[in-house]
Design a protein around this motif. Structure first.
Motif: not given
Length: 137
Positions: A113-120
């Motif tokens: 979830q944190q990786a997705y938020q960072a990529s976003s």
């Protein structure tokens, strides 16, 4: 039967018995004092109740009902404990077969979830920069 005159508030004495009657008499009022029958001052009524308790079996019936309810409750509690043990065993067997560690999966889910938020966020910043470059031209 003997009679005696009544004067309000004064004791009436007859045959060695003295009574004080209160209130206002009315025409035709009377009362009768007689000797009690044999056994009226003994424990005959109490003995009768005791005999009724023994012969009717009320206490035995209540005792049997309480015992039956207690036995049923104990059996139900034993059954509930056995079913709880079966459930716990089934859950442990399911978890052993599935090979899924829920704690590890929760940690991985948070990491993704944190990786997705960072990529976003990176994509959004890139879009803003590209838009600024297009507007500058």
């Amino acid at each position: 039967m003997a009679s005696a005159p009544y004067v309000a508030g004064q004791p009436v004495s007859l045959a060695g018995l003295s009574l004080t009657v209160t209130g206002t008499p009315r025409d035709g009022d009377s009362f009768t004092v007689t000797a009690t029958g044999p056994g009226s001052r003994d424990n005959g009524n109490l003995a009768g109740f005791a005999a009724l308790r023994r012969t009717a079996g009320h206490e035995r019936t209540a005792e049997e009902m309480v015992s039956a309810n207690a036995a049923t409750l104990a059996a139900r509690r034993d059954m509930a404990a056995a079913q709880r043990a079966i459930l716990d065993g089934a859950v442990a067997a399911r978890d052993a077969v599935s090979g899924v560690n829920l704690d590890a999966e929760a940690v991985e889910l948070i990491r993704f979830q944190q990786a997705y938020q960072a990529s976003s966020r990176i994509i959004q910043v890139s879009r803003d920069i590209f838009q600024s470059l297009l507007e500058a031209v």
